[in-house]
Scaffold this motif. Structure first.
Motif, short mmCIF file in Angstrom:
data_model
loop_
_atom_site.label_atom_id
_atom_site.label_comp_id
_atom_site.label_asym_id
_atom_site.label_seq_id
_atom_site.Cartn_x
_atom_site.Cartn_y
_atom_site.Cartn_z
N TYR A 214 16.19 1.48 49.55
CA TYR A 214 16.38 0.15 49.92
C TYR A 214 16.52 -0.91 48.95
CZ TYR A 214 14.93 0.28 54.97
OH TYR A 214 15.22 0.55 56.26
N VAL A 215 15.60 -0.79 48.01
CA VAL A 215 15.71 -1.89 46.74
C VAL A 215 17.28 -1.67 46.14
CG1 VAL A 215 14.78 -2.42 44.71
CG2 VAL A 215 13.21 -1.80 46.23
N SER A 216 17.65 -0.26 45.91
CA SER A 216 18.86 -0.29 45.23
C SER A 216 20.05 -0.70 46.04
CB SER A 216 18.97 1.42 45.06
OG SER A 216 20.50 1.64 44.41
N ALA A 217 20.04 -0.55 47.29
CA ALA A 217 21.28 -1.15 48.26
C ALA A 217 20.92 -2.68 48.11
CB ALA A 217 20.78 -0.64 49.33
N ILE A 218 19.62 -3.31 48.18
CA ILE A 218 19.74 -4.63 48.25
C ILE A 218 20.17 -5.27 46.82
CG2 ILE A 218 18.08 -6.51 48.46
CD1 ILE A 218 16.63 -4.82 50.14
N VAL A 219 19.74 -4.63 45.63
CA VAL A 219 20.21 -5.14 44.38
C VAL A 219 21.65 -5.12 44.14
CG1 VAL A 219 20.06 -4.74 41.90
CG2 VAL A 219 17.92 -4.69 43.37
N GLN A 220 22.27 -4.26 44.85
CA GLN A 220 23.79 -4.28 44.76
C GLN A 220 24.62 -5.43 45.55
OE1 GLN A 220 25.51 -2.07 42.99
NE2 GLN A 220 23.73 -1.16 42.36
N LEU A 221 23.79 -5.91 46.43
CA LEU A 221 24.28 -6.78 47.44
C LEU A 221 24.12 -8.21 46.41
CD1 LEU A 221 22.99 -6.31 50.72
CD2 LEU A 221 25.37 -5.60 49.62
N LEU A 222 23.36 -8.52 45.50
CA LEU A 222 23.36 -9.58 44.65
C LEU A 222 24.58 -10.03 43.74
CD1 LEU A 222 19.74 -9.04 43.03
CD2 LEU A 222 20.42 -10.65 44.84
N ASN A 223 25.65 -8.87 43.51
CA ASN A 223 26.73 -8.84 42.72
C ASN A 223 27.52 -10.08 43.44
OD1 ASN A 223 26.08 -6.96 40.58
ND2 ASN A 223 26.39 -5.59 42.16
N THR A 224 28.21 -10.91 42.59
CA THR A 224 28.96 -11.94 42.89
C THR A 224 30.37 -11.66 43.67
OG1 THR A 224 29.96 -11.98 40.88
CG2 THR A 224 28.06 -13.75 41.15
N GLU B 225 23.61 -17.96 37.12
CA GLU B 225 24.71 -18.81 36.39
C GLU B 225 25.62 -19.23 37.22
OE1 GLU B 225 24.58 -16.31 32.04
OE2 GLU B 225 25.69 -15.48 33.69
N SER B 226 26.27 -18.57 38.25
CA SER B 226 27.32 -18.78 39.00
C SER B 226 27.17 -18.67 40.53
CB SER B 226 28.53 -18.00 38.35
OG SER B 226 28.20 -16.59 38.72
N GLY B 227 26.00 -18.67 41.06
CA GLY B 227 25.95 -18.44 42.56
C GLY B 227 26.01 -19.71 43.12
N SER B 228 25.89 -19.56 44.58
CA SER B 228 25.79 -21.03 45.31
C SER B 228 24.33 -21.57 44.81
CB SER B 228 25.70 -20.69 46.71
OG SER B 228 24.60 -19.83 47.07
N VAL B 229 24.28 -22.65 45.64
CA VAL B 229 22.89 -23.68 45.15
C VAL B 229 21.87 -22.59 45.63
CG1 VAL B 229 21.71 -25.72 46.00
CG2 VAL B 229 24.32 -25.93 45.44
N VAL B 230 21.88 -22.31 46.93
CA VAL B 230 20.82 -21.51 47.46
C VAL B 230 20.69 -20.13 46.76
CG1 VAL B 230 19.94 -19.95 49.63
CG2 VAL B 230 20.98 -22.34 49.78
N GLY B 231 21.84 -19.53 46.42
CA GLY B 231 21.58 -18.31 45.49
C GLY B 231 20.77 -18.43 44.07
#
Length: 385
Positions: A64-74, A115-121
């Motif tokens: 789970y954690v691995s899959a969710i971490v991958q979704l943080l990528n921009t 550094e470069s995400g949306s305001v919420v991100g």
């Protein structure tokens, strides 16, 4: 491709046991390339977290954690990043999950999101990094080595102007970065507060590891940024505590550590910290802010170019003299006297006369009678000329 489950159709009333029964399906949804499917899976996890966070966090294993971490990528859509970052915020509050986040290399994508995400991100990334900074010295070093200090400093720096006081300082670098920051001045106050608190945590250690982190923050311009941030509101106590932590990195004066100390003093001067410290003393900041500012000035004044800048600053000497009034706090008085002693020893007659014209002798006579450390010596210096 439309995915649905019976409990989704019944009002999305999620319970932990339902989520546990669908673990394999949710993993598949997270790993499917469709953003819509990933959003659906993240919605399920977030609903479950709101219902029973402790149980859900405990059952989210490495897959789970691995899959969710991958979704943080921009490269993923903004909504996917934001939901994934929200889940990571929940995980970062759990001791068990923190190690999984570290093992799955979550820190670097969080830094990039900050550094470069949306305001919420960016806000969620700041909160997650804040919680992770508590975890262990090793985790703190991962945050620093992955560029987290720079991201946190930039987040604090996005304050929307008020930087004119620094233009008179010896700021020799970072002009392009400053322009970039002002173009991105859309960070929520809560994000800045978490960034300041994270910097406070990163600079809190008094051992070799802590000193290394403090030097990293100083080298990246963290002192200047914290002072700018402090100038926007006198209730930013996390910034005050972080500045107090940074005083320690320029306290040592012997051996190889002394060489590093000199470098830190020079950097602070070059980054324009002197006028900001003076402003912190002069303006209506909290007592703790003024105290830590004069303490930092006293440390920086032991480096001759910084002392020269202080003596040439029309506001510095009057502000320090005001702090030696007997009505001020003893700690602030002794630090101000220490700073004035350094200035009177290294500066010209004009600086000495400025001290006298603002009433330093009268204050020092009263403080000498009270046997305040340094007062008699300072009075003697002024009376001798």
């Amino acid at each position: 491709m439309k995915l649905s489950l019976s409990y989704l159709e019944k009002g999305k009333v999620i319970r932990t046991h339902v989520l546990l029964r669908t673990k394999n399906q949710l993993i598949a949804w997270l790993q499917v390339s469709l953003a819509e499917t990933k959003n659906l899976a993240l919605d399920e996890i977030l609903e479950a977290l709101h219902t029973d966070e402790k149980s859900v966090v405990s059952m989210l294993g490495p897959d789970y954690v691995s899959a969710i971490v991958q979704l943080l990528n921009t490269w993923w859509p903004k909504t996917v990043q934001e939901k994934a970052a929200t889940v990571v915020c929940h995980l970062a509050r759990s001791c068990e999950a923190v190690m999984l986040l570290k093992l799955e290399d979550a820190i670097l994508p969080l830094v990039r999101l900050a550094e470069s995400g949306s305001v919420v991100g960016r806000q969620k990334a700041a909160v997650a990094l804040y919680h992770l900074s508590f975890a262990s010295p090793g985790t703190a070093f991962f945050i620093v080595s992955d560029g987290g200090v720079r991201a946190l400093i930039e987040m604090c720096h996005l304050i929307g102007g008020g930087d004119s006081v620094c233009q008179s300082g010896r700021v020799r670098r970072g002009r392009h970065a400053q322009q970039h920051l002002h173009e991105r001045g859309d960070v929520e106050p809560a994000s800045k507060e978490h960034a300041a608190e994270c910097l406070e945590n990163l600079t809190a250690g008094d051992n070799d590891d802590g000193m290394g982190l403090q030097r990293a923050v100083m080298s990246e311009g963290g002192l200047r940024t914290l002072l700018l941030y402090l100038g926007t509101n006198d209730r930013h106590e996390a910034a005050v505590r972080a500045i107090r932590n940074l005083v320690g990195v320029i306290s040592t004066t012997s051996g190889s550590a002394g060489d590093m100390t000199t470098r830190m003093k020079r950097l602070a001067g070059e980054q324009g910290c002197v006028p900001l410290l003076v402003r912190t003393i002069q303006e209506g900041n909290s007592n703790s802010a003024r105290k830590v500012a004069v303490q930092m000035l006293a440390k920086l004044a032991t480096y001759a170019p910084n002392a020269m800048e202080m003596s040439e600053d029309d506001k510095c000497v009057p502000s320090l003299v005001k702090l030696v009034e007997p009505t001020q706090a003893i700690t602030a008085i002794t630090q101000a006297i220490q700073c004035l002693l350094l200035l009177v020893s290294t500066s010209d007659k004009r600086c000495r006369n400025l001290m006298i014209s603002h009433g330093a002798k009268g204050h020092l006579r009263k403080l000498s009678d009270l046997d305040i450390q340094g007062a008699a010596e300072m009075l003697h210096r002024l009376e001798r000329g």
